[in-house]
Each structure stands twice: as C-alpha cells, then as structure tokens.
Design an enzyme around this catalytic site. Structure first.
Site, mmCIF file in Angstrom:
data_model
loop_
_atom_site.group_PDB
_atom_site.id
_atom_site.type_symbol
_atom_site.label_atom_id
_atom_site.label_comp_id
_atom_site.label_asym_id
_atom_site.label_seq_id
_atom_site.Cartn_x
_atom_site.Cartn_y
_atom_site.Cartn_z
ATOM 1 N N GLU A 195 -54.469 -1.575 19.507
ATOM 2 C CA GLU A 195 -53.039 -1.472 19.761
ATOM 3 C C GLU A 195 -52.465 -2.832 20.185
ATOM 4 O O GLU A 195 -53.223 -3.760 20.501
ATOM 5 C CB GLU A 195 -52.799 -0.424 20.853
ATOM 6 C CG GLU A 195 -53.168 1.001 20.443
ATOM 7 C CD GLU A 195 -52.149 1.644 19.499
ATOM 8 O OE1 GLU A 195 -51.521 0.922 18.697
ATOM 9 O OE2 GLU A 195 -51.996 2.879 19.551
ATOM 10 N N ASP A 204 -47.147 -0.042 14.315
ATOM 11 C CA ASP A 204 -47.017 -1.095 15.336
ATOM 12 C C ASP A 204 -47.929 -2.283 15.052
ATOM 13 O O ASP A 204 -48.132 -3.132 15.915
ATOM 14 C CB ASP A 204 -47.312 -0.514 16.729
ATOM 15 C CG ASP A 204 -48.746 0.011 16.847
ATOM 16 O OD1 ASP A 204 -49.530 -0.119 15.866
ATOM 17 O OD2 ASP A 204 -49.105 0.538 17.922
ATOM 18 N N HIS A 206 -51.194 -2.107 14.382
ATOM 19 C CA HIS A 206 -52.602 -1.991 14.797
ATOM 20 C C HIS A 206 -53.526 -1.886 13.590
ATOM 21 O O HIS A 206 -53.135 -1.380 12.533
ATOM 22 C CB HIS A 206 -52.821 -0.834 15.786
ATOM 23 C CG HIS A 206 -52.758 0.556 15.227
ATOM 24 N ND1 HIS A 206 -51.811 1.476 15.597
ATOM 25 C CD2 HIS A 206 -53.553 1.197 14.328
ATOM 26 C CE1 HIS A 206 -52.026 2.615 14.969
ATOM 27 N NE2 HIS A 206 -53.065 2.478 14.178
ATOM 28 N N ASP A 253 -63.362 3.353 13.826
ATOM 29 C CA ASP A 253 -62.910 3.877 15.114
ATOM 30 C C ASP A 253 -63.150 5.378 15.220
ATOM 31 O O ASP A 253 -63.534 6.021 14.239
ATOM 32 C CB ASP A 253 -61.422 3.532 15.335
ATOM 33 C CG ASP A 253 -60.552 3.815 14.109
ATOM 34 O OD1 ASP A 253 -61.038 4.461 13.164
ATOM 35 O OD2 ASP A 253 -59.381 3.401 14.108
HETATM 36 C C1 GLP Z 1 -54.871 5.360 12.418
HETATM 37 C C2 GLP Z 1 -56.180 4.635 12.160
HETATM 38 C C3 GLP Z 1 -55.959 3.306 11.465
HETATM 39 C C4 GLP Z 1 -54.990 3.480 10.306
HETATM 40 C C5 GLP Z 1 -53.668 3.980 10.813
HETATM 41 C C6 GLP Z 1 -52.612 4.094 9.732
HETATM 42 O O1 GLP Z 1 -54.253 4.969 13.584
HETATM 43 N N1 GLP Z 1 -56.924 4.415 13.353
HETATM 44 O O2 GLP Z 1 -57.204 2.821 11.018
HETATM 45 O O3 GLP Z 1 -54.831 2.261 9.644
HETATM 46 O O4 GLP Z 1 -53.902 5.257 11.373
HETATM 47 O O5 GLP Z 1 -52.771 5.284 9.039
HETATM 48 P P1 GLP Z 1 -52.034 5.652 7.696
HETATM 49 O O6 GLP Z 1 -52.743 4.922 6.631
HETATM 50 O O7 GLP Z 1 -52.211 7.136 7.582
HETATM 51 O O8 GLP Z 1 -50.621 5.265 7.854
#
Ligand code: GLP
Length: 260
Positions: A143, A136, A138, A67
C-alpha cells in the site's frame, strides 16, 4: 520501463502469454511470479488454452504468489492460494507442490514471511513476475507508504483497497484488514516484471506510477528503477498518459527479434 498500449484485455492476455510461453520453452524449470485480481485473468485463460490446445508444458515450472490475506480459514474460496489454484495452476500441469504462496494462517507470521523469502531464493528467484496494480498504485499488497526496499511482511489494507476487493466477498465486513505480501524489494528482484492494467479506473494509477515521481506514496513507481519492466495497458488505462503517442510509436517500430 516499456509501455505497450493495446486495444483490449484479450490482446494483452495474448502478448503476455507469448512472453511466458517463450520463457517456459527456453527454460522449462522457470519460476513464475503469480498475481491475483481480475487483470491477469486473460493471461491465465490464454495459457490454459495453449496448454490444452497446444500442449504448452508447465510440468517443471514453479509458481510463487505475491500475497495472501491474513485470517481467512484455510481453503476459503477467496484466499489467494485458492484463487491462484482455481484461475491458473489447476488449469495447466504445474505440479501442486511447485505452487507456493505466503502463509497468511501461520501462527508465527514473521517467521513465515522469512521462510517465503528463503523459498523464492532457493528456487533461484522469480524469472517473470505478473503484476496488476491497485487504484492507489499498490502492487502485491504494498500500500502507499511501503518501503521501496521492503521484503515479504505483514501489511494493513487501506479502506479503498478493502472496498475494491469487497466484490469478491459477501460483504465488505468479510474483507480482512491484514495481509502478507512480497515487498517491493522482493518484487524488484524478479528478472522480468510484467504489469497489466485495464479500464478507466486504473488510468490515474498508471499515469502516477509510469510518469510520476518514484515515491512510496505510489508503490508501483518503484518499477521505474527495474531494468526490465513491461507495462501492458488498454486504451482506457492509458488515457491519462502524457507520452502515449511516444509509447505507441516506439512499440510500432520495435524490431520483432527484441520480444517483450
Ligand atoms: C489486489 C491484489 C493485487 C492486484 C489488485 C488489483 O489488491 N493484491 O495484486 O493487482 O488487487 O486487482 P484487479 O486486477 O482486480 O483490479
């Protein structure tokens, strides 16, 4: 779906790196699906260490990011293209031209999303997709409410995700509202999906997507339909799982030849 509960982030990084190492040794031109966020960092650290210390070779591998934010100027340090470069690909010998990401700065975003889908297909599809999970539920930036069949497209972030990600920016006002992300259908095409979640703040999301219903309200739950999904969690992230003891027993008694 295989759930593996490990003591902490370091052990998760080592086990995930074992799976990635086995893949690139078996298939040097492997296609890796790369994720941002804090969760995959121990994996990248361990792969960088193995590259440095043991010569683990990525020279023929390719990488595709999940992404990207829309609206950050090219080269912005928090653009996912830069994060992936800094945290992983610059630390190993993946050729820069073999590292791809959705283009959040394209004048025609829809066309760029289609081009990204085409590029993944042309590379032969993703062999192993690394994933984190949002609070959440995702994955990528899919989302709640994302179509379970979605492909790479534009999404709007919910406020909680902007808050969660504000730590990487000077202020929450700098966190973009829009992103481009591989869809859930795109992620489901990967041959092996390896999701990492650590910390108590992920316990509810882990419980929901592993043991709750398959539903768009919790995007990661689509992984219940994946033929080869591995979920690596630490004790804190596993703390709300109903069947934790069963997952532990299963993994403890798993024949070694099976790998992940
Ligand atoms: C972002 C990314 C996701 C990731 C999420 C959780 O939103 N787009 O790919 O999984 O963060 O991040 P973290 O691992 O820092 O909690």
């Amino acid at each position: 779906m295989e759930v593996v509960i490990l003591p902490g982030a370091h052990q998760i990084g080592v086990l995930a790196a074992d799976a990635i190492e086995a893949l690139v040794r078996r298939k040097p031109h492997a296609v890796l699906g790369l994720a941002t966020g804090s969760s995959p960092l121990p994996i990248y650290d361990e792969l960088a260490r193995r590259h440095e210390a043991e010569g683990l070779d990525f020279s023929q591998a390719q990488g595709f990011s999940l992404d990207e934010y829309v609206g950050l100027e090219p080269g912005h340090p928090e653009s996912y293209r830069e994060v992936i470069r800094r945290e992983f690909t610059d630390r190993v010998n993946i050729a820069p031209e073999n590292v791809h990401g959705p283009n959040g700065a394209a004048p025609d975003l829809e066309a760029a999303c289609q081009e990204y889908e085409d590029a993944i297909k042309a590379a032969g599809g993703v062999d192993l997709q690394i994933l984190g999970v949002g609070t959440d539920g995702h994955i990528g930036f899919n989302e709640p409410g994302s179509s379970l069949a979605s492909r790479t497209r534009i999404k709007t972030l919910i406020e909680q995700t902007r808050k969660d990600n504000a730590r990487f920016f000077d202020s929450i006002d700098d966190v973009p509202h829009h992103v481009v992300t591989q869809g859930l259908g795109t992620i489901m095409d990967a041959r092996h999906v390896l999701l990492v979640a650590t910390g108590a703040q992920k316990a509810q999301a882990v419980r929901d997507f592993v043991e709750g219903p398959v539903a768009a309200i919790c995007a990661a739950s689509v992984l219940q339909l994946h033929p080869h999904a591995t979920i690596l969690v630490d004790e804190a992230a596993a703390s709300s799982l109903k069947l934790a003891d069963y997952y532990r027993h299963t993994y403890d008694n798993k024949p070694e030849w099976q790998g992940l």
